[in-house]
Design an enzyme around this catalytic site. Structure first.
Site: not given
Ligand code: SIN
Length: 463
Positions: A157, A232, A266, A366
Site C-alpha cells: 500500500k 523503519e 528520516c 523530528e
Molecule cells: C528515509 O528517509 O526513510 C530513507 C532515506 C534513505 O534511504 O537514505
C-alpha cells in the site's frame, strides 16, 4: 476520502490524477490472491527469481525519465533527485537479484555420531508493505526486492500522497515477467488497509517505513497473529562537528544530508551540534550555502529544494521555527515561506538557526523540513549526551579527523547508521535501520533478506 484518491502536485496544489481506492472486498481478495501465489512462487528457482528481478531493474531503467517525472509531480522533489532515486530503487533490485542465489543454510556438528544437523532457510510467506511518500520508489523496492528474492509474494500500500510511482513500478514488474499475483498494490487509507494487513492470517510479515506512532500501532496489531515485522521509523539525526573537523568539507556534507528532499528524510541531520570554538565560522558558512539554494518547482531544472509535501508538514516546521525564535534562537538564513493554503502549496526556504537550546521543540521532535538548528558543545561527553537525548536512534553523523574522537563517538552514539565524515551513508549494500524508537530490523545489505526467511532445523538421528 470517498472512493477516489486525489493526487496533487505539492508544488502547485493542482490535481495530477484521480486514483481508485480499493474496496475492502478488493483488498481482501488481493491478500488471498497473494497468499495463494506463495506455493507457486516459492518453488520458482532462486536463479529464475534472480533473472526476473534483473529484468525488472532493466525495464525500470529504460523508463527512468518517465518515472522520475511522475515522482517529481507527486512528491515535489527536484528532477535530479528523482532520477537519483530511480537509480537508488534499482540498486536494491540488483543487490537482491544477486542475494537470491546466496540464501545459504548450514550444517552443525551434532552432539552424537549417530546424528546429523541441517539448518535451512525458507521464505516466510506473503509480505505486506506500507511505504512512505518521501521516497516512493526506493522504499518500495527496498522491501519488494528482498521479499521476492527470498520467494515471498508481495503486496504494497503506497502512501496516499504518492501512489503513482509505485503503480508504475509494479506495472513494470509485471512487464518484466514477475507474475501479477506475486506482486500487487492496493490503494486506500493507511488506517483501513493497515488494519486489514495486520489482522489477516494470510500475511506473515509486515514491513513499514513511516512515523514511530504508526509503527507502534502496527506492531501492536500484528501481535494478534504473531507476524514478523520490520519497522523503519522516525529519526532525529544529530550531526556533531568536532573542533578539528575540516570545516568546508563538513559544511558541504551537512548541506547534502540536511537539504536533500527538502529535509524530508528520516536520516537527515536535524540537530547540528558544533564545538563552541568553531560554531560561528561553521554557522556562517552553512548559512551562506543555505541562502544560495534555489527553492521552487521540482520540474524547473535549477531547483534544488522542492515543496513541503502538505499543509500538516508545513505547519509543523513553521511551529518549530517559531518556538525556537520565541525562545531566543537567531535566524541566520531562511525563516521565509512561499505558501498558499487555498492553492495548496507550501515552500519553506532553507533555514539556519543559531543559539539553539535543548528545551526548544526543534531539538526534541523530528522536523521533516529544511531547517538546520545549531547548538554548541564544549566536551565530547556533552555532545554525546545531547545526541542521545531523544527516543530516536536512526542515523547520526560526526566530523573529525582525530581517530580517538571518532572512535569515542562511534562507541557512544546509540544509532543504527553512523556517518563519520560522511553525510550520505545510505546504499543498497548496507544494513539500514534504527535503534530505540527508530525501528526494528534492518533493510539492505546481507541483513535485509533475512527478515523474509524462516530458519528450519532438521535433526537426523539413528544413523
Ligand atoms: C528515509 O528517509 O526513510 C530513507 C532515506 C534513505 O534511504 O537514505
Amino acid at each position: 476520502m470517498g472512493n477516489i484518491l486525489i493526487v496533487k502536485n505539492p508544488a502547485t496544489g493542482k490535481v495530477i490524477k484521480e486514483v481508485k481506492i480499493n474496496s475492502e472486498e478488493e483488498i481482501r481478495q488481493a491478500i488471498k490472491i497473494g497468499h495463494d501465489s506463495f506455493e507457486k512462487w516459492k518453488k520458482v528457482s532462486a536463479h529464475e527469481r534472480s533473472r526476473l528481478l534483473t529484468n525488472w531493474s532493466r525495464i525500470i531503467q529504460e523508463h527512468k525519465d518517465e518515472i522520475a517525472e511522475i515522482m517529481t509531480l507527486e512528491n515535489g522533489k527536484p528532477l535530479s533527485e528523482s532520477r537519483g532515486e530511480v537509480d537508488y530503487a534499482t540498486s536494491y533490485i540488483d543487490w537482491y537479484a544477486e542475494e537470491a542465489k546466496r540464501i545459504y543454510g548450514r550444517t552443525v556438528p551434532a552432539s552424537s555420531e549417530t546424528k546429523r544437523i541441517v539448518v535451512s532457510k525458507q521464505p516466510i510467506g506473503l509480505v505486506a508493505a506500507i511505504t512512505p511518500w518521501n521516497f516512493p520508489a526506493a522504499m518500495m523496492t527496498r522491501k519488494a526486492a528482498p521479499a521476492l528474492a527470498a520467494g515471498c509474494p508481495f503486496i504494497v500500500k503506497p502512501a496516499a500522497e504518492t501512489p503513482l510511482t509505485t503503480m508504475k513500478l509494479i506495472e513494470l514488474a509485471h512487464e518484466a515477467g514477475i507474475p501479477t499475483d506475486v506482486i500487487q498494490y492496493v490503494n486506500g487509507s493507511g488506517s483501513v488497509v493497515g488494519k486489514m494487513f495486520t489482522s489477516s492470517e494470510y500475511i506473515r510479515k509486515i514491513t513499514f517505513t513511516g512515523s514511530t506512532p504508526i509503527g507502534k500501532q502496527l506492531i501492536k496489531e500484528s501481535a494478534e497473529t504473531i507476524k514478523h515485522v520490520t519497522m523503519e521509523l522516525g529519526g532525529h539525526a544529530p550531526l556533531i562537528i568536532a573542533e578539528d573537523a575540516d570545516l568546508d568539507f563538513a559544511v558541504a556534507q551537512t548541506m547534502i544530508t540536511k537539504f536533500r528532499n527538502a529535509g524530508q528524510t528520516c536520516v537527515c541531520a536535524n540537530r547540528i551540534i558544533v564545538h563552541e570554538n568553531i560554531a560561528e565560522a561553521f554557522s556562517e558558512k552553512l548559512a551562506k550555502e543555505a541562502r544560495n539554494l534555489k527553492v521552487g518547482n521540482g520540474l524547473d531544472k535549477d531547483t534544488q529544494v522542492g515543496p513541503i509535501i502538505n499543509e500538516k508538514g508545513f505547519e509543523k516546521i513553521v511551529a518549530q521555527i517559531n518556538d525556537a525564535v520565541k525562545k531566543g534562537a537567531e535566524v541566520l538564513a531562511g525563516n521565509r515561506y512561499n505558501a498558499d493554503k487555498d492553492q495548496g502549496y507550501f515552500f519553506v526556504y532553507p533555514t539556519v538557526l543559531t543559539n539553539v537550546k535543548p528545551d526548544m521543540v526543534i531539538m526534541q521532535e523530528e522536523t521533516f523540513g529544511p531547517v538546520a538548528p545549531i547548538i554548541t558543545f564544549r566536551t565530547l561527553e556533552e555532545a554525546v549526551e545531547i545526541a542521545n537525548s531523544t527516543p530516536y536512534g536512526l542515523a547520526a553523523y560526526f566530523f573529525t579527523n582525530n581517530y580517538k574522537t571518532g572512535t569515542y563517538l562511534h562507541d557512544h552514539l546509540d544509532f543504527g547508521i553512523i556517518g563519520w565524515n560522511d553525510g550520505a551513508p545510505s546504499g543498497a549494500h548496507i544494513p539500514f535501520g534504527g535503534m530505540k524508537e527508530s525501528g526494528l530490523g534492518r533493510e539492505g545489505g546481507i541483513e535485509g533478506i533475512e527478515p523474509y526467511l524462516e530458519t528450519k532445523y532438521l535433526s537426523i538421528g539413528n544413523l
